[in-house]
Enzyme design. Structure first.
Site, short mmCIF file in Angstrom:
data_model
loop_
_atom_site.label_atom_id
_atom_site.label_comp_id
_atom_site.label_asym_id
_atom_site.label_seq_id
_atom_site.Cartn_x
_atom_site.Cartn_y
_atom_site.Cartn_z
N LYS A 1 51.23 46.41 43.09
CA LYS A 1 52.58 46.17 43.22
C LYS A 1 53.69 47.55 43.84
CE LYS A 1 50.95 42.09 42.70
NZ LYS A 1 50.63 41.05 43.67
C1 LIG Z 1 50.28 39.59 42.86
C2 LIG Z 1 51.03 38.52 43.30
C3 LIG Z 1 51.49 37.31 42.47
C4 LIG Z 1 50.76 37.31 40.98
O1 LIG Z 1 51.19 38.62 40.22
P1 LIG Z 1 50.66 39.00 38.70
O2 LIG Z 1 51.78 39.85 38.29
O3 LIG Z 1 49.30 39.82 39.13
O4 LIG Z 1 50.30 37.71 38.11
C5 LIG Z 1 51.97 36.48 42.65
N1 LIG Z 1 52.25 36.10 44.06
C6 LIG Z 1 52.00 37.11 45.01
C7 LIG Z 1 52.42 36.95 46.37
C8 LIG Z 1 51.36 38.55 44.55
O5 LIG Z 1 51.07 39.29 45.51
#
Ligand SMILES: *Cc1c(COP(=O)(O)O)cnc(C)c1O
Length: 423
Positions: free
Chosen positions: A202
């Site tokens: 992210k």
């Molecule tokens: C990565 C992601 C998640 C989950 O995030 P984590 O921190 O890995 O649990 C949820 N929604 C979207 C749209 C994502 O890209």
């Protein structure tokens, strides 16, 4: 110019730097912050001999910058989504509208909260299409999860208007888009609750981590309690009146630890500059491509000011052309990809076959008045667009030279494959 895939000279001699925007700017600041927690021997957020209050500081920074009263650090965005759904009281017997183009976690969190997802199609922004909400709505639907995909804000005015009219909650899953704004407001603060991810892939990261934000004190209290075994340990910090006898309810452990908090306070300080550098690179690349390639088409950007530019989503005429572009660019040392293999989230087998690890595939066994089933093509535009949208990740670290080589490679490939002015 001859394409590298046909034996020509590649546009770049080496692959692009990895696109982990937060991780690639990690350094001394994060190291010192983590070291303070370790030297203080206090890695837990709620007690310790020399508490550094890193998670609390992160929450305060998020709350101040985003302009929202309540922020809670949690262990992931999946946890954040479950906490948000639980805070809003969504569960068994409820349906939640989820966009066809999103990561597995958005749909999975709904199921783990004991509700069932129904899928709304995308428009040319590759985000959920507000015009398709009516099709999936019925009176068993309780909420909409809006997901700004890869830095592109959702059409929140239309989504909020629909939700208001139907009495639905809106959760913004901002996992991929920390810092995205829509009409001047940060994504995550427009709906009823917002969720963030700090996983490696992210915008900013501690490897894992997440956050929940809201303006509503009652939902915030439920969120805190659900994430911490039903407890609300530092209620005096918020001046919220609540008592344990009537307030406690069974929860989970989705707490964020101080080591993650220590990394994330420093990452949060870097967010604005990471996003600014990314956006500058994106705009340089896009500007040149639009000049060089007649009819060059990217996904629709809903708000040019609030958009991050962390990915350039190139829309090709078809899946075959998209595949060829990815292969040809790979040979030029320019890595691009489909998102989620170019397939909507309901095509994941665990969702498609409605399989859970609970007895009777709970909660899919709920006797909905209008049954929920997933088939191919329930969202035809997502099926079509996802299979022909190729994403170029845009790193904050790209140099002017990198940007020029990327442009050179993409122009060469579009011309070489006869794609200029054709899409
Ligand atoms: C990565 C992601 C998640 C989950 O995030 P984590 O921190 O890995 O649990 C949820 N929604 C979207 C749209 C994502 O890209």
């Amino acid at each position: 110019m001859k394409l590298a895939i046909e034996g020509g000279m590649p546009a770049r001699s080496a692959p692009l730097p990895p696109n982990y925007p937060g991780a690639v700017v990690m350094g001394q600041e994060e190291a010192e912050s983590v070291e303070r927690v370790i030297r203080a021997q206090s890695p837990f957020r709620y007690y310790g001999p020399g508490m550094q209050n890193s998670v609390r500081l992160l929450e305060d920074m998020m709350s101040r910058e985003l302009g929202i009263p309540y922020a809670l650090g949690v262990s992931s965005c999946t946890a954040a989504l479950i906490v948000a759904l639980k805070a809003l009281g969504i569960g068994y017997g409820d349906k939640v509208i989820v966009p066809a183009n999103t990561f597995m976690a958005t749909a999975g969190a709904v199921v783990c909260s004991h509700a069932v997802p129904v899928f709304v199609d995308t428009d040319e922004s590759l985000n959920l299409d507000p015009a398709d909400l009516e099709r999936v709505y019925d009176d068993e639907v309780k909420a909409i999860i809006a997901v700004p995909i890869l830095g592109n804000p959702c059409e929140m005015d239309a989504i909020m208007a629909f939700a208001k009219e139907r009495g639905l909650y809106v959760i913004e899953d901002v996992a991929q888009s920390c810092g995205v704004r829509y009409r001047g407001n940060y994504a995550g603060t427009i709906g009823d609750m917002g969720t963030f991810s700090f996983q490696m892939n992210k915008i900013i990261t501690a490897g894992e981590g997440g956050a929940v934000v809201t303006r509503n004190p009652a939902w915030f209290e439920r969120a805190v309690r659900y994430h911490d075994q039903g407890l609300f340990r530092d209620k005096e910090r918020y001046g919220l009146e609540t008592d344990e006898e009537s307030g406690a309810a069974v929860g989970q452990n989705y707490r964020m630890g101080e080591l993650a908090g220590a990394v994330l306070t420093e990452q949060w300080r870097k967010l604005e500059s990471v996003n600014a550098r990314t956006r500058k690179n994106h705009d340089a690349i896009l500007g040149a491509l639009e000049e060089e390639i007649p009819g060059f088409r990217i996904r629709e950007i809903v708000d040019r000011d609030g958009y991050l530019g962390s990915n350039l989503g190139m829309i090709l005429p078809g899946h075959q052309a998209a595949l060829e572009v990815i292969r040809a660019l790979e040979a030029e040392n320019i890595g691009t990809h489909f998102l989620y293999g170019g397939k909507p989230v309901y095509r994941n087998p665990q969702i498609y076959h409605q399989r859970t690890m609970e007895k009777g595939n709970f909660p899919f066994n709920y006797p909905f008045r209008k049954p929920v089933s997933y088939k191919e093509q329930i969202c035809p535009r997502a099926e079509d667009l996802m299979a022909r949208t190729v994403y170029l990740p845009v790193s904050p670290l790209l140099t002017d030279r990198d940007n020029e080589q990327i442009v050179e490679g993409i122009v060469k490939v579009y011309r070489g494959l006869g794609l200029a002015a054709k899409n």
